[in-house]
Scaffold this active site. Structure first.
Site, PDB file in Angstrom:
ATOM      1  N   LYS A 115       0.811  -1.223   0.000  1.00 22.20           N
ATOM      2  CA  LYS A 115       0.000   0.000   0.000  1.00 22.20           C
ATOM      3  C   LYS A 115       0.847   1.278   0.000  1.00 22.20           C
ATOM      4  O   LYS A 115       0.463   2.282  -0.581  1.00 22.20           O
ATOM      5  CB  LYS A 115      -0.972  -0.003   1.184  1.00 22.20           C
ATOM      6  N   ASN A 132      -0.993   1.786  21.103  1.00 16.53           N
ATOM      7  CA  ASN A 132      -0.203   0.831  20.333  1.00 16.53           C
ATOM      8  C   ASN A 132       0.891   0.273  21.215  1.00 16.53           C
ATOM      9  O   ASN A 132       1.291   0.909  22.186  1.00 16.53           O
ATOM     10  CB  ASN A 132       0.430   1.552  19.131  1.00 16.53           C
ATOM     11  N   ARG A 133       1.363  -0.939  20.879  1.00 16.48           N
ATOM     12  CA  ARG A 133       2.482  -1.517  21.631  1.00 16.48           C
ATOM     13  C   ARG A 133       3.656  -0.529  21.651  1.00 16.48           C
ATOM     14  O   ARG A 133       4.245  -0.268  22.684  1.00 16.48           O
ATOM     15  CB  ARG A 133       2.893  -2.836  20.963  1.00 16.48           C
ATOM     16  N   LYS A 183       4.769   5.496  17.998  1.00 15.97           N
ATOM     17  CA  LYS A 183       4.106   5.533  16.683  1.00 15.97           C
ATOM     18  C   LYS A 183       2.724   6.184  16.785  1.00 15.97           C
ATOM     19  O   LYS A 183       2.284   6.893  15.887  1.00 15.97           O
ATOM     20  CB  LYS A 183       3.983   4.123  16.122  1.00 15.97           C
ATOM     21  N   GLY A 216     -13.968  -7.919  10.406  1.00 14.58           N
ATOM     22  CA  GLY A 216     -13.829  -6.890   9.384  1.00 14.58           C
ATOM     23  C   GLY A 216     -14.328  -7.289   8.004  1.00 14.58           C
ATOM     24  O   GLY A 216     -13.990  -6.635   7.021  1.00 14.58           O
TER      25      GLY A 216
END
Ligand code: ATR
Length: 277
Positions: free
Chosen positions: A69, A154-155, A159, A245
């Protein structure tokens, strides 16, 4: 080659699992459009060449899935707003010697939540887990719906911070409180919608989320489909509504179909069909 028939594909690596050929074939049948849609496996280091080959073969457009992507974004000569903001492209359109990059993932997620699952996002408190391409691709579409709060976790929390900085101005525009909270410090029984956009479900790894974050009145949504993930299992154990999803997959495909054909296909019958399979 039939001159009237239009040619499309989805490019990824791996690609054998992709449901996109089935989805687009169903849309084409319903819309009576003469087209073909195939799955194309691109070698990891040959994405550009794969696309260019399809352009010379007179393809009209392609979908792009993992792990290409970002490369598709780089390859496109023009971008839709959504693609520009996400810096990722899942739909390419070849038109007038241009490669136009779109990102329909965010629209797909929001339509699945609002139209199929009847969960309106306006004024809701949303938690988005993950800070990779899947998460980044949907944030702008969620902000547009003006939830009261969008919390990122997030882990690797740096980020999430980077995304928050990048999206800050848009959040302000839509009057959304855009936060970052470490995964271990998430408040209990607080969020209305909890979305898993990490790839943990692929490897069945544990997210490290306290199951008291879930509760009976929230919707837990996993962008993965095809199996009951540990995220979904934990949410169910707390009485939450849950969804995978699959609906998002079909809705993002419908938006790509609209971009290519200017026709909006029916999505519910296709979602139901795939659920049965
Ligand atoms: P995608 O394009 O599917 O989002 P990605 O960009 O590699 O793929 O991002 C994967 C996401 O899943 C990230 O949020 C990642 O967390 P890190 O940023 O900390 O790597 C998350 N992820 C992957 N494996 C994980 C694990 N075992 N536990 C928690 N999070 C995980």
């Amino acid at each position: 080659m039939n001159e009237l028939k239009k040619y499309f594909a989805v490019i990824g690596n791996p690609i054998h699992h992709s449901l996109s050929p089935q989805i687009h074939a169903a849309f084409a049948k319903e819309s009576e459009i003469d087209m073909s849609y195939e799955a194309v496996l691109s070698p990891l280091d040959q994405f550009q060449d794969t696309v260019k080959k399809l352009i010379t073969q007179k393809f009209t457009g392609v979908n792009v899935t993992l792990p290409f992507k970002k490369e598709a974004y780089a390859l496109a000569s023009t971008h839709s707003n959504q693609a520009k903001i996400a810096e990722a492209v899942n739909t390419l359109e070849f038109k007038d010697n241009q490669i136009i990059g779109h990102n329909t993932d965010g629209i797909g997620l929001v339509r699945d939540l609002e139209q199929n699952l009847h969960v309106k996002l306006a004024n809701q408190k949303i938690l988005l887990i993950g800070a990779g391409g899947a998460a980044e691709g949907v944030i702008y579409s969620m902000l547009e719906k003006e939830p009261s709060e969008l919390t990122l976790t997030n882990r690797t929390i740096e980020k999430s911070n980077a995304i928050q900085n990048k999206m800050h101005a848009y959040a302000k525009n839509f009057n959304v409180n855009l936060n970052v909270i470490e995964i271990q410090k998430l408040p209990h029984h607080y969020f209305d919608v909890i979305i898993n956009a990490t790839s943990t479900s692929l490897i069945d790894a544990d997210l490290g989320i306290d199951n008291k974050v879930f509760h009976a009145k929230c919707l837990a949504y996993d962008m993965m489909y095809g199996k009951e993930t540990s995220f979904i299992k934990e949410a169910k154990s707390q009485g939450s509504k849950t969804s995978d999803g699959l609906g998002m997959l079909v809705e993002q495909a419908a938006e790509a179909f609209f971009i290519w054909h200017q026709v909006k296909p029916q999505t519910k019958p296709v979602i139901n069909l795939l659920r049965k399979v």
